[in-house]
Design a protein around this motif. Structure first.
Motif, PDB file in Angstrom:
ATOM      1  N   ILE A 215       0.796  -1.268  -0.043  1.00 25.00           N
ATOM      2  CA  ILE A 215       0.089   0.087  -0.009  1.00 25.00           C
ATOM      3  C   ILE A 215       0.939   1.349  -0.001  1.00 25.00           C
ATOM      4  O   ILE A 215       1.976   1.278   0.846  1.00 25.00           O
ATOM      5  CB  ILE A 215      -0.856   0.143   1.112  1.00 25.00           C
ATOM      6  CG1 ILE A 215      -1.993  -1.037   1.177  1.00 25.00           C
ATOM      7  CG2 ILE A 215      -1.665   1.384   1.392  1.00 25.00           C
ATOM      8  CD1 ILE A 215      -2.667  -1.164   2.410  1.00 25.00           C
ATOM      9  N   GLU A 216       0.613   2.087  -0.807  1.00 21.26           N
ATOM     10  CA  GLU A 216       1.320   3.331  -0.920  1.00 21.26           C
ATOM     11  C   GLU A 216       0.543   4.403  -0.257  1.00 21.26           C
ATOM     12  O   GLU A 216      -0.659   4.627  -0.913  1.00 21.26           O
ATOM     13  CB  GLU A 216       1.719   3.707  -2.519  1.00 21.26           C
ATOM     14  CG  GLU A 216       3.003   4.767  -2.592  1.00 21.26           C
ATOM     15  CD  GLU A 216       3.360   5.124  -3.999  1.00 21.26           C
ATOM     16  OE1 GLU A 216       4.224   4.308  -4.477  1.00 21.26           O
ATOM     17  OE2 GLU A 216       2.474   5.902  -4.719  1.00 21.26           O
ATOM     18  N   VAL A 217       1.191   5.401   0.531  1.00 18.42           N
ATOM     19  CA  VAL A 217       0.537   6.361   1.035  1.00 18.42           C
ATOM     20  C   VAL A 217       1.150   7.661   0.863  1.00 18.42           C
ATOM     21  O   VAL A 217       2.445   7.656   1.248  1.00 18.42           O
ATOM     22  CB  VAL A 217       0.267   6.051   2.748  1.00 18.42           C
ATOM     23  CG1 VAL A 217      -0.273   7.375   3.327  1.00 18.42           C
ATOM     24  CG2 VAL A 217      -0.513   4.575   2.970  1.00 18.42           C
ATOM     25  N   THR A 218       0.418   8.709   0.315  1.00 19.43           N
ATOM     26  CA  THR A 218       0.982   9.911   0.022  1.00 19.43           C
ATOM     27  C   THR A 218       0.548  11.099   1.019  1.00 19.43           C
ATOM     28  O   THR A 218      -0.719  11.190   1.192  1.00 19.43           O
ATOM     29  CB  THR A 218       0.688  10.387  -1.408  1.00 19.43           C
ATOM     30  OG1 THR A 218       1.547   9.446  -2.312  1.00 19.43           O
ATOM     31  CG2 THR A 218       1.453  11.716  -1.660  1.00 19.43           C
ATOM     32  N   GLU A 219       1.179  11.555   1.655  1.00 18.91           N
ATOM     33  CA  GLU A 219       0.988  12.659   2.718  1.00 18.91           C
ATOM     34  C   GLU A 219       1.137  14.155   2.051  1.00 18.91           C
ATOM     35  O   GLU A 219       1.944  14.530   1.180  1.00 18.91           O
ATOM     36  CB  GLU A 219       2.008  12.366   3.886  1.00 18.91           C
ATOM     37  CG  GLU A 219       1.173  13.447   5.018  1.00 18.91           C
ATOM     38  CD  GLU A 219       2.107  13.096   6.360  1.00 18.91           C
ATOM     39  OE1 GLU A 219       1.484  13.777   7.437  1.00 18.91           O
ATOM     40  OE2 GLU A 219       3.276  12.501   6.307  1.00 18.91           O
ATOM     41  N   VAL A 220       0.156  15.115   2.384  1.00 16.83           N
ATOM     42  CA  VAL A 220       0.280  16.451   2.069  1.00 16.83           C
ATOM     43  C   VAL A 220       1.670  16.927   2.535  1.00 16.83           C
ATOM     44  O   VAL A 220       2.217  16.857   3.439  1.00 16.83           O
ATOM     45  CB  VAL A 220      -0.737  17.176   2.656  1.00 16.83           C
ATOM     46  CG1 VAL A 220      -0.776  17.545   4.124  1.00 16.83           C
ATOM     47  CG2 VAL A 220      -0.882  18.715   2.050  1.00 16.83           C
ATOM     48  N   ASN A 221       2.351  17.910   1.502  1.00 19.53           N
ATOM     49  CA  ASN A 221       3.658  18.393   1.690  1.00 19.53           C
ATOM     50  C   ASN A 221       4.728  17.539   2.095  1.00 19.53           C
ATOM     51  O   ASN A 221       5.741  17.828   2.525  1.00 19.53           O
ATOM     52  CB  ASN A 221       3.590  19.358   3.000  1.00 19.53           C
ATOM     53  CG  ASN A 221       2.474  20.458   2.946  1.00 19.53           C
ATOM     54  OD1 ASN A 221       2.189  20.829   1.771  1.00 19.53           O
ATOM     55  ND2 ASN A 221       1.823  21.158   3.924  1.00 19.53           N
ATOM     56  N   ASN A 222       4.536  16.302   1.290  1.00 22.50           N
ATOM     57  CA  ASN A 222       5.522  15.167   1.468  1.00 22.50           C
ATOM     58  C   ASN A 222       5.708  14.507   0.162  1.00 22.50           C
ATOM     59  O   ASN A 222       4.769  13.856  -0.050  1.00 22.50           O
ATOM     60  CB  ASN A 222       5.404  14.153   2.505  1.00 22.50           C
ATOM     61  CG  ASN A 222       6.358  13.289   3.029  1.00 22.50           C
ATOM     62  OD1 ASN A 222       7.377  13.059   2.354  1.00 22.50           O
ATOM     63  ND2 ASN A 222       6.297  12.280   4.073  1.00 22.50           N
ATOM     64  N   GLU A 223       6.731  14.960  -0.507  1.00 22.49           N
ATOM     65  CA  GLU A 223       6.554  14.606  -1.986  1.00 22.49           C
ATOM     66  C   GLU A 223       7.109  13.053  -1.991  1.00 22.49           C
ATOM     67  O   GLU A 223       6.673  12.388  -3.084  1.00 22.49           O
ATOM     68  CB  GLU A 223       7.942  15.172  -2.912  1.00 22.49           C
ATOM     69  CG  GLU A 223       7.769  16.638  -2.835  1.00 22.49           C
ATOM     70  CD  GLU A 223       8.676  17.290  -3.586  1.00 22.49           C
ATOM     71  OE1 GLU A 223       9.665  16.635  -3.944  1.00 22.49           O
ATOM     72  OE2 GLU A 223       8.800  18.636  -3.867  1.00 22.49           O
ATOM     73  N   LYS A 224       7.670  12.523  -0.973  1.00 23.34           N
ATOM     74  CA  LYS A 224       8.079  11.199  -0.940  1.00 23.34           C
ATOM     75  C   LYS A 224       6.937  10.221  -0.248  1.00 23.34           C
ATOM     76  O   LYS A 224       6.768  10.557   0.874  1.00 23.34           O
ATOM     77  CB  LYS A 224       9.428  10.937  -0.302  1.00 23.34           C
ATOM     78  CG  LYS A 224      10.077   9.686  -0.013  1.00 23.34           C
ATOM     79  CD  LYS A 224      11.383   9.581   0.681  1.00 23.34           C
ATOM     80  CE  LYS A 224      11.903   7.960   0.816  1.00 23.34           C
ATOM     81  NZ  LYS A 224      13.199   7.941   1.431  1.00 23.34           N
ATOM     82  N   PRO A 225       6.410   9.338  -0.970  1.00 22.92           N
ATOM     83  CA  PRO A 225       5.083   8.452  -0.393  1.00 22.92           C
ATOM     84  C   PRO A 225       5.963   7.376   0.641  1.00 22.92           C
ATOM     85  O   PRO A 225       6.912   7.149   0.574  1.00 22.92           O
ATOM     86  CB  PRO A 225       4.581   7.992  -1.521  1.00 22.92           C
ATOM     87  CG  PRO A 225       5.545   7.900  -2.484  1.00 22.92           C
ATOM     88  CD  PRO A 225       6.535   8.978  -2.384  1.00 22.92           C
ATOM     89  N   TYR A 226       4.791   7.092   1.345  1.00 20.75           N
ATOM     90  CA  TYR A 226       5.337   5.937   2.168  1.00 20.75           C
ATOM     91  C   TYR A 226       4.878   4.606   1.545  1.00 20.75           C
ATOM     92  O   TYR A 226       3.814   4.769   0.979  1.00 20.75           O
ATOM     93  CB  TYR A 226       4.774   6.018   3.830  1.00 20.75           C
ATOM     94  CG  TYR A 226       5.015   7.024   4.676  1.00 20.75           C
ATOM     95  CD1 TYR A 226       6.066   7.227   5.192  1.00 20.75           C
ATOM     96  CD2 TYR A 226       4.153   8.179   4.428  1.00 20.75           C
ATOM     97  CE1 TYR A 226       6.655   7.946   5.984  1.00 20.75           C
ATOM     98  CE2 TYR A 226       4.518   9.332   5.439  1.00 20.75           C
ATOM     99  CZ  TYR A 226       5.719   9.268   6.120  1.00 20.75           C
ATOM    100  OH  TYR A 226       6.180  10.235   7.211  1.00 20.75           O
ATOM    101  N   LEU A 227       5.644   3.685   1.659  1.00 21.78           N
ATOM    102  CA  LEU A 227       5.439   2.428   0.795  1.00 21.78           C
ATOM    103  C   LEU A 227       5.356   1.157   1.961  1.00 21.78           C
ATOM    104  O   LEU A 227       6.568   0.941   2.605  1.00 21.78           O
ATOM    105  CB  LEU A 227       6.225   2.119  -0.198  1.00 21.78           C
ATOM    106  CG  LEU A 227       6.150   0.958  -1.185  1.00 21.78           C
ATOM    107  CD1 LEU A 227       4.701   1.160  -1.976  1.00 21.78           C
ATOM    108  CD2 LEU A 227       6.991   0.746  -2.363  1.00 21.78           C
TER     109      LEU A 227
END
Length: 277
Positions: A215-227
């Protein structure tokens, strides 16, 4: 004994540092106001009178007020301004806890009555208690049903070499946060669901077999997503997060629902066109 003494010395040095760096503005303001008054007094008063006044004040403090304060601790806690100033200064650990608490309160969603009662019932679990303490979360943020023991997964950092890009741990879902607990270190991750702009199923590497289980999670103001990869029953976990998001009105779920609606409309229009042909 020596360890406790060194600990108190370290705490004292941290308090002095935080006093001088305006981490406790009220205390720092009092300090510099006092120093300013002392400086102005030294400019106008003769040295003999200045030293006399300082000596009188020190004598009263050492032989009268300190004796009273040591004999009556309640009086000291109430009237000793120096003591109250010192105890109000935070250490670095206390500052970190204060910052974490403010961060949690800023991103927490208001609990409903039913969810609060459910959380209270589940808090009997030792695992939930440890989780709440680890992430400094309130009772209402207990892990949701199906997430109490967390889901084993691996956080993948694709910017690192493959040999060092995997971090094992557990993924937890609460009403307001998606939390990753590192298995071996204290480097944990807490993602406010209200800050998530995109949450999708993913396949970390093209050479991996199957659908990827990530699951890939993209957070606001964070260009690098969590995977987060290697999630057992990945689809079930994904649907659980999406169901929570849809029920709470989080942006990532609304965006996902909109995309599904457009996709369904496209399929329906394509089907109607084929039937007409």
């Amino acid at each position: 004994m020596a360890q406790n003494t060194l600990g108190r010395i370290a705490d004292g040095l941290e308090k002095i540092k935080n006093l001088l760096t305006w981490q406790e503005p009220a205390a720092t303001r009092r300090l510099f106001t006092g120093l300013g008054i002392a400086f102005i007094a030294s400019c106008f008063l003769p040295g003999r009178i200045l030293f006399l006044l300082v000596g009188i004040q020190l004598g009263i403090k050492l032989f009268i007020t300190d004796y009273i304060y040591n004999r009556f601790p309640r009086v000291k806690r109430k009237y000793d301004s120096t003591y109250r100033l010192w105890t109000s200064l935070p250490t670095d650990t206390e500052l970190e806890k204060r910052s974490t608490k403010a961060y949690v309160e800023r991103h927490i969603s208001q609990p409903s009555t039913s969810s609060s009662q459910e959380a209270a019932g589940h808090l009997a679990s030792d695992g939930d208690r440890a989780f709440l303490q680890l992430f400094s979360l309130p009772l209402s943020e207990s892990p949701l049903k199906g997430w109490h023991s967390g889901r084993r997964c691996t956080m993948i950092d694709k910017s690192k070499p493959v040999t060092s890009s995997f971090t094992s741990g557990r993924l937890y879902l609460t009403r307001s946060f998606l939390c990753f607990e590192h298995s071996k270190t204290s480097t944990n991750v807490m993602i406010p669901l209200g800050n998530v702009t995109r949450l999708v199923k993913a396949k970390p590497y093209s050479w991996m077999p199957g659908r990827g289980m990530a699951i890939e999670v993209t957070e606001v103001n964070n260009e690098k997503p969590y995977l987060f990869g290697g999630i057992f029953n990945r689809d079930e976990a994904y649907e659980s997060i999406m169901a929570l998001g849809a029920g709470t009105g989080y942006p990532f779920a609304e965006r996902h629902a909109g995309q599904e609606k457009r996709s369904n409309e496209s399929v329906r229009m394509s089907s109607l066109q084929q039937d007409s042909d």
